[in-house]
Design an enzyme around this catalytic site. Sequence first.
Site, PDB file in Angstrom:
ATOM      1  N   HIS A  84       0.818  -1.517   0.140  1.00 47.94           N
ATOM      2  CA  HIS A  84      -0.375   0.299   0.333  1.00 47.94           C
ATOM      3  C   HIS A  84       0.882   0.949   0.099  1.00 47.94           C
ATOM      4  O   HIS A  84       1.864   1.426   0.443  1.00 47.94           O
ATOM      5  CB  HIS A  84      -1.255  -0.207   1.043  1.00 47.94           C
ATOM      6  CG  HIS A  84      -2.087  -1.458   1.517  1.00 47.94           C
ATOM      7  ND1 HIS A  84      -2.744  -1.785   0.154  1.00 47.94           N
ATOM      8  CD2 HIS A  84      -1.469  -2.039   2.265  1.00 47.94           C
ATOM      9  CE1 HIS A  84      -2.890  -2.715   0.992  1.00 47.94           C
ATOM     10  NE2 HIS A  84      -2.609  -3.169   2.093  1.00 47.94           N
ATOM     11  N   GLU A 142      -1.493  -0.127   8.839  1.00 46.10           N
ATOM     12  CA  GLU A 142      -2.814  -1.125   9.038  1.00 46.10           C
ATOM     13  C   GLU A 142      -1.670  -2.213  10.395  1.00 46.10           C
ATOM     14  O   GLU A 142      -0.915  -2.261   9.731  1.00 46.10           O
ATOM     15  CB  GLU A 142      -3.240  -2.109   7.721  1.00 46.10           C
ATOM     16  CG  GLU A 142      -2.371  -2.879   7.185  1.00 46.10           C
ATOM     17  CD  GLU A 142      -3.401  -3.575   5.777  1.00 46.10           C
ATOM     18  OE1 GLU A 142      -3.900  -3.150   5.632  1.00 46.10           O
ATOM     19  OE2 GLU A 142      -2.173  -4.675   5.558  1.00 46.10           O
ATOM     20  N   HIS A 153       3.362  -7.667   1.876  1.00 45.35           N
ATOM     21  CA  HIS A 153       2.907  -8.558   2.140  1.00 45.35           C
ATOM     22  C   HIS A 153       1.547  -9.358   1.716  1.00 45.35           C
ATOM     23  O   HIS A 153       1.150  -9.101   0.806  1.00 45.35           O
ATOM     24  CB  HIS A 153       2.354  -8.261   3.201  1.00 45.35           C
ATOM     25  CG  HIS A 153       1.448  -6.805   3.528  1.00 45.35           C
ATOM     26  ND1 HIS A 153       1.478  -5.649   1.921  1.00 45.35           N
ATOM     27  CD2 HIS A 153       0.264  -7.004   3.074  1.00 45.35           C
ATOM     28  CE1 HIS A 153       0.376  -5.459   2.346  1.00 45.35           C
ATOM     29  NE2 HIS A 153      -0.676  -6.152   2.422  1.00 45.35           N
ATOM     30  N   ARG A 157      -1.366  -5.143  -6.317  1.00 39.52           N
ATOM     31  CA  ARG A 157      -1.633  -6.019  -6.408  1.00 39.52           C
ATOM     32  C   ARG A 157      -0.377  -6.037  -7.125  1.00 39.52           C
ATOM     33  O   ARG A 157       0.417  -5.668  -8.269  1.00 39.52           O
ATOM     34  CB  ARG A 157      -2.697  -6.719  -7.101  1.00 39.52           C
ATOM     35  CG  ARG A 157      -2.284  -8.274  -7.452  1.00 39.52           C
ATOM     36  CD  ARG A 157      -4.161  -8.926  -7.157  1.00 39.52           C
ATOM     37  NE  ARG A 157      -5.065  -8.396  -7.221  1.00 39.52           N
ATOM     38  CZ  ARG A 157      -6.126  -7.584  -7.330  1.00 39.52           C
ATOM     39  NH1 ARG A 157      -5.676  -7.197  -8.669  1.00 39.52           N
ATOM     40  NH2 ARG A 157      -7.293  -6.771  -6.702  1.00 39.52           N
TER      41      ARG A 157
END
Length: 330
Positions: free
Chosen positions: A110, A127, A185, A205
């Site tokens: 991200h 996050e 990740h 992605r």
Amino acid sequence: MKERNKEAKLSPLLFKPILKQKVWGGTRLVKEFNKPANFDKIGESWEISDVEGNSSVVAQGPFEGQTLNALLQNYKEELVGPKIYEKFGNTFPLLIKFIDASENLSVQLHPDDHLAQKRHNSFGKTEMWYVVKTDDDAHLITGFKQSCTKENYLKALNHGKLASILKKEPVKPGDVFFISPGLIHAIGKGTLLAEIQQTSDVTYRVYDWDRVDIDGNKRELHTDLAIDAIDFSFPIHYKISYEEKVNQPVSLVENIFFTTQKLNLVDVTDFSIEIIDSFVILIVIEGKIIIKDKHNTMSVEAGQSVLIPYQLKQAVNISAKQATVLHVSI
């Protein structure tokens, strides 16, 4: 405004889950948490969301049927706290999810706030994960095995060998990971976890295990967007170590975006929820809690998340026979 508040005092808010069908999704969110799904492969349950087009709807009580965004526009700082409202305005700053991976999620990352604002007019995505349940061979991917350059990354990616340079981490219930912007990740198959993040749906992605989606097509990759967002620094420890305690908060993650504590509650009848500068979110991982304020009593089961407005500061207590709860604030 004062008259309105006397007539419609804010209360703890429980929302209808927003369920997301994913090619890698499973059945645990239905079986473990009784999520009301009428379709297969449930990958995500968005518990508290103000993402555009996905604003959570109150499930019960005096505000039943109202969206989180409408409540925020009406109550402003009384819902989130003066400092939070000054910074974020009419956007709720956090997104709370449960994620069930019956297959590997894509390898992704991200952008940070600066890049996300520049490219997408969005917040970035910082996050954390709290692992709820796992199969025996469950794992996560968090970064690279060893120091990696942009050139080495592109070489591995272009030759279909990206997985060989990624760090694969076995996981068990109770494990905690901090996922910073730029970190490569992926959530591995056999993992059910809670995710706490900034309000953002921006994901790059980079590899999807060469699979196709439910329509038979390969999903879009974001190779070019990702290359300037990847954090190639090494080593950084993303797994969070903590000591379990009973009936007192344990700090898991603390940063400018959110603060998360773990509560292991046993035979408590009057456990005070401290609200200082922001709202509080309680995510029930195991067991059940009873939330009480001056006017309301609410039961919250495992797999549910409740938003406690700033307006209720110093007036909320919880009781539980035995429960595991994540306490989230800013």
